[in-house]
Scaffold this motif. Sequence first.
Motif, PDB file in Angstrom:
ATOM      1  N   UNK A  44       7.462  11.624  -3.658  1.00 37.37           N
ATOM      2  CA  UNK A  44       8.850  11.313  -4.010  1.00 37.37           C
ATOM      3  C   UNK A  44       9.710  11.180  -2.750  1.00 37.37           C
ATOM      4  N   UNK A  45       9.469  12.032  -1.769  1.00 38.99           N
ATOM      5  CA  UNK A  45      10.186  11.915  -0.498  1.00 38.99           C
ATOM      6  C   UNK A  45       9.835  10.595   0.178  1.00 38.99           C
ATOM      7  N   UNK A  46       8.547  10.276   0.218  1.00 40.00           N
ATOM      8  CA  UNK A  46       8.103   9.030   0.844  1.00 40.00           C
ATOM      9  C   UNK A  46       8.696   7.806   0.176  1.00 40.00           C
ATOM     10  N   UNK A  47       8.705   7.772  -1.144  1.00 45.48           N
ATOM     11  CA  UNK A  47       9.269   6.625  -1.860  1.00 45.48           C
ATOM     12  C   UNK A  47      10.781   6.536  -1.657  1.00 45.48           C
ATOM     13  N   UNK A  96       0.591   9.167  -5.638  1.00 38.84           N
ATOM     14  CA  UNK A  96       1.011  10.515  -5.247  1.00 38.84           C
ATOM     15  C   UNK A  96       1.878  11.187  -6.299  1.00 38.84           C
ATOM     16  N   UNK A  97       2.764  10.413  -6.914  1.00 41.77           N
ATOM     17  CA  UNK A  97       3.584  10.992  -7.989  1.00 41.77           C
ATOM     18  C   UNK A  97       2.711  11.458  -9.149  1.00 41.77           C
ATOM     19  N   UNK A  98       1.712  10.668  -9.484  1.00 40.03           N
ATOM     20  CA  UNK A  98       0.820  11.045 -10.587  1.00 40.03           C
ATOM     21  C   UNK A  98      -0.042  12.247 -10.219  1.00 40.03           C
ATOM     22  N   UNK A  99      -0.550  12.279  -9.000  1.00 42.08           N
ATOM     23  CA  UNK A  99      -1.335  13.429  -8.539  1.00 42.08           C
ATOM     24  C   UNK A  99      -0.461  14.680  -8.525  1.00 42.08           C
ATOM     25  N   UNK A 100       0.841  14.467  -8.324  1.00 43.04           N
ATOM     26  CA  UNK A 100       1.779  15.588  -8.304  1.00 43.04           C
ATOM     27  C   UNK A 100       1.827  16.387  -9.587  1.00 43.04           C
ATOM     28  N   UNK A 102       0.825  -1.208   0.000  1.00 43.05           N
ATOM     29  CA  UNK A 102       0.000   0.000   0.000  1.00 43.05           C
ATOM     30  C   UNK A 102       0.862   1.262   0.000  1.00 43.05           C
ATOM     31  N   UNK A 103       1.976   1.234   0.719  1.00 46.93           N
ATOM     32  CA  UNK A 103       2.870   2.398   0.742  1.00 46.93           C
ATOM     33  C   UNK A 103       3.440   2.668  -0.650  1.00 46.93           C
ATOM     34  N   UNK A 104       3.841   1.608  -1.336  1.00 46.10           N
ATOM     35  CA  UNK A 104       4.383   1.788  -2.684  1.00 46.10           C
ATOM     36  C   UNK A 104       3.298   2.250  -3.657  1.00 46.10           C
ATOM     37  N   UNK A 105       2.117   1.675  -3.544  1.00 46.13           N
ATOM     38  CA  UNK A 105       1.014   2.083  -4.419  1.00 46.13           C
ATOM     39  C   UNK A 105       0.625   3.532  -4.157  1.00 46.13           C
ATOM     40  N   UNK A 132      14.810   0.430  -7.801  1.00 43.35           N
ATOM     41  CA  UNK A 132      13.507   1.068  -7.643  1.00 43.35           C
ATOM     42  C   UNK A 132      13.637   2.453  -7.035  1.00 43.35           C
ATOM     43  N   UNK A 133      14.656   2.665  -6.215  1.00 41.39           N
ATOM     44  CA  UNK A 133      14.853   3.967  -5.570  1.00 41.39           C
ATOM     45  C   UNK A 133      15.341   5.018  -6.560  1.00 41.39           C
ATOM     46  N   UNK A 134      16.152   4.608  -7.520  1.00 37.76           N
ATOM     47  CA  UNK A 134      16.797   5.566  -8.419  1.00 37.76           C
ATOM     48  C   UNK A 134      15.817   6.515  -9.116  1.00 37.76           C
ATOM     49  N   UNK A 135      14.742   6.017  -9.742  1.00 34.52           N
ATOM     50  CA  UNK A 135      13.837   6.971 -10.382  1.00 34.52           C
ATOM     51  C   UNK A 135      13.077   7.838  -9.377  1.00 34.52           C
ATOM     52  N   UNK A 136      12.806   7.313  -8.193  1.00 31.65           N
ATOM     53  CA  UNK A 136      12.125   8.117  -7.169  1.00 31.65           C
ATOM     54  C   UNK A 136      13.034   9.265  -6.711  1.00 31.65           C
ATOM     55  N   UNK A 137      14.313   8.960  -6.506  1.00 37.35           N
ATOM     56  CA  UNK A 137      15.275   9.982  -6.099  1.00 37.35           C
ATOM     57  C   UNK A 137      15.452  11.000  -7.229  1.00 37.35           C
ATOM     58  N   UNK A 138      15.553  10.505  -8.460  1.00 33.19           N
ATOM     59  CA  UNK A 138      15.703  11.408  -9.602  1.00 33.19           C
ATOM     60  C   UNK A 138      14.477  12.295  -9.763  1.00 33.19           C
ATOM     61  N   UNK A 139      13.295  11.728  -9.589  1.00 33.72           N
ATOM     62  CA  UNK A 139      12.074  12.538  -9.681  1.00 33.72           C
ATOM     63  C   UNK A 139      12.076  13.611  -8.607  1.00 33.72           C
TER      64      UNK A 139
END
Length: 113
Positions: A72-75, A57-61, A49-52, A101-108
């Motif tokens: 992005x901070x949460x991921x 949240x990224x899309x709502x962003x 659920x946290x990942x989903x 999996x972290x790399x694109x979240x950090x980059x975003x």
Amino acid sequence: MSTTATVVTLVAAFMAGFSGVSVFLRATFVVEPLAEYGVPRRIWNLLGAAKAAGAVGLLVGFAVPAIGIAAAIGLTLYFTGAVITVLRARAYAHAVFPMIYAAPAVAALALIA
């Protein structure tokens, strides 16, 4: 938002969403390592659920930038915790997987913050 930020954010959302759904579907490539690392089964759905939620949240962003930044901070924090969990389980060769999996979240996060 730049094209690069948009693409990276979409990739991060897809990867986090895929990972979350994989937990819910109990995909072998996800749940076997969780069991191996000693992650209690009772929290697997919370992890999914946290990942989903991060993916959504990224899309709502795209409409509400503050939510995208928070996601992005949460991921980033989530996958940092995943790396720590893998390292604590002494599965050093597996540490690369949560990093992927972290790399694109950090980059975003870097591109949208």
